[in-house]
Design a protein around this motif. Structure first.
Motif, short mmCIF file in Angstrom:
data_model
loop_
_atom_site.label_atom_id
_atom_site.label_comp_id
_atom_site.label_asym_id
_atom_site.label_seq_id
_atom_site.Cartn_x
_atom_site.Cartn_y
_atom_site.Cartn_z
N ALA A 64 16.38 19.34 12.52
CA ALA A 64 17.74 19.39 11.76
C ALA A 64 17.89 18.88 13.45
O ALA A 64 19.73 17.97 13.02
N ILE A 65 17.50 18.29 14.51
CA ILE A 65 18.56 17.25 14.83
C ILE A 65 18.12 16.00 14.87
O ILE A 65 17.74 15.06 14.08
N GLY A 66 20.23 15.94 15.10
CA GLY A 66 20.86 14.69 14.89
C GLY A 66 21.12 14.66 13.17
O GLY A 66 21.93 13.61 13.36
N LEU A 67 20.91 15.44 12.63
CA LEU A 67 21.44 15.56 11.33
C LEU A 67 22.68 16.76 10.99
O LEU A 67 22.33 17.84 12.06
N SER A 68 23.21 16.30 10.25
CA SER A 68 24.43 17.58 9.88
C SER A 68 24.05 18.02 9.11
O SER A 68 24.75 19.88 8.53
N GLN A 69 23.04 18.72 8.47
CA GLN A 69 22.62 19.53 7.06
C GLN A 69 20.82 19.16 7.38
O GLN A 69 20.09 17.95 7.22
N PRO A 106 0.61 -1.48 -0.15
CA PRO A 106 -0.47 -0.06 0.11
C PRO A 106 1.15 1.90 0.33
O PRO A 106 2.17 1.32 0.71
N VAL A 107 0.58 1.87 -0.72
CA VAL A 107 1.12 3.59 -1.11
C VAL A 107 0.59 4.19 0.44
O VAL A 107 -0.02 3.88 0.69
N ASP A 108 1.76 5.26 1.14
CA ASP A 108 2.07 6.11 2.23
C ASP A 108 1.69 7.20 1.87
O ASP A 108 0.98 7.71 0.13
N SER A 109 0.85 7.39 2.43
CA SER A 109 0.04 8.82 2.78
C SER A 109 1.45 10.30 3.02
O SER A 109 1.40 10.08 4.15
N LEU A 110 1.41 11.16 2.82
CA LEU A 110 2.00 12.13 3.30
C LEU A 110 1.83 13.55 2.50
O LEU A 110 0.97 14.33 2.21
N THR A 111 2.46 14.43 4.10
CA THR A 111 1.76 15.91 4.40
C THR A 111 3.40 16.60 4.67
O THR A 111 4.00 16.60 5.52
N GLU A 112 2.96 17.87 3.80
CA GLU A 112 4.02 18.25 3.82
C GLU A 112 4.14 19.75 5.25
O GLU A 112 3.03 19.98 5.95
N LEU A 113 5.38 19.40 5.61
CA LEU A 113 5.36 19.89 7.36
C LEU A 113 5.99 22.08 6.62
O LEU A 113 7.16 21.11 7.15
N PRO A 114 5.97 22.93 8.18
CA PRO A 114 6.79 23.75 7.86
C PRO A 114 7.99 23.66 8.38
O PRO A 114 8.03 22.46 9.49
N ILE A 115 9.29 23.45 7.73
CA ILE A 115 10.53 23.59 8.07
C ILE A 115 10.61 24.08 9.45
O ILE A 115 10.40 24.99 9.73
N GLN A 116 10.87 23.17 10.87
CA GLN A 116 11.64 23.76 12.09
C GLN A 116 12.38 23.16 11.90
O GLN A 116 13.27 22.31 12.05
N ALA A 117 13.51 23.78 13.74
CA ALA A 117 15.12 23.63 14.08
C ALA A 117 14.37 22.27 14.61
O ALA A 117 15.63 21.43 14.08
N VAL A 118 13.35 21.55 14.86
CA VAL A 118 13.53 20.46 15.16
C VAL A 118 13.62 19.20 14.68
O VAL A 118 14.15 17.96 14.39
#
Length: 261
Positions: free
Chosen positions: A131-136, A117-129
């Motif tokens: 970036a947690i745990g990622l270098s970019q 089954p295909v996943d359903s996607l909801t776009e979210l506004p980018i927030q500081a959270v």
């Protein structure tokens, strides 16, 4: 009690590449705690347990720490075992999952094609959270049923990400899919799932139920090539079929053995 076990490298035709999964064929279900202990002892990203039920095959998937709703590479590995080790006579296996419903795998030569089954996607506004745990910081952020999808600009961005796995556990999702356009494939990805006991999954079939509809929309086509850029790497072909996704690849046997429980 003796239980057969197979280990299969999925989404590759080369041993020691793709994503290794254990497969344990059963006659009847074991207690959940026993299956979880087996998965923990195997210490692979996923262990699949399968039980025949009439014209269907029931399937469940366990990481070393939890049971999960859906796993592509361990389903592909289970199909490989049924077709090549257990003399399954038909060209299509009808799996049934108590958590994800009907799932099929068809065989065409050496290629096995999952239908999920295909996943359903909801776009979210980018927030500081995000970036947690990622270098970019990602360029776009989407939320699927169980995972985040973080979109970056280039294949180099994906290769150069330096995840902090302990910090990534702060995200309230199964895992984080990072993706970008590919240089020799339509798109590339990586998958981080430390919250469910898998820091970086080598090749994540279920993530392509999320990736396929996103990139199909971007490129305006329904058939796509994909590569997951883990250390082992893996190659997939994906096809969007309305509310289903076909995810195809090859597999190779690494081990056949027996467990004492």
């Amino acid at each position: 009690m003796k239980i057969p076990i197979y280990q299969v490298d999925a989404f590759t035709n080369e041993r020691f590449k793709g994503n290794p999964a254990a497969v344990c064929p059963l006659d009847v279900w074991l207690p959940d705690a026993v299956m979880q202990n087996i998965a923990q002892e195997n210490n692979l990203a996923e262990t699949a347990f399968i039980v025949p039920n009439g014209n269907e095959v029931e399937i469940r998937w366990f990481t070393p720490t939890v049971e999960v709703d859906l796993c592509g590479h361990a389903t592909l590995a289970s199909a490989y075992v049924l077709f090549h080790e257990l003399a399954y006579a038909k060209d299509q296996i009808n799996f049934i999952s108590p958590r994800s419903g009907p799932l099929t795998v068809s065989k065409n030569g050496s290629v096995l094609a999952l239908n999920f089954p295909v996943d359903s996607l909801t776009e979210l506004p980018i927030q500081a959270v995000h970036a947690i745990g990622l270098s970019q910081t990602p360029r776009l952020v989407f939320k699927g049923k169980t995972d985040y999808l973080f979109v970056y600009d280039s294949e180099a961005d994906i290769l150069n990400l330096q995840p902090d796995f302990e910090a990534l556990k702060a995200h309230d999702v199964r895992g984080i899919i990072v993706t970008a356009p590919g240089e020799t494939t339509d798109f590339v990805s990586r998958f981080f799932g430390p919250a469910c006991g898998v820091n970086e999954d080598p090749v994540t079939g279920s993530a392509h139920t999320t990736l396929t509809p996103y990139w199909a929309g971007v490129f305006g086509k329904t058939e796509l090539t994909a590569r997951q850029l883990s250390q082992r790497t893996g190659d997939l072909t994906c096809k969007l079929l309305g509310d289903r996704v076909e995810i195809a690849g090859e597999a190779v046997l690494y081990l056949r053995g027996e467990i004492e429980v």
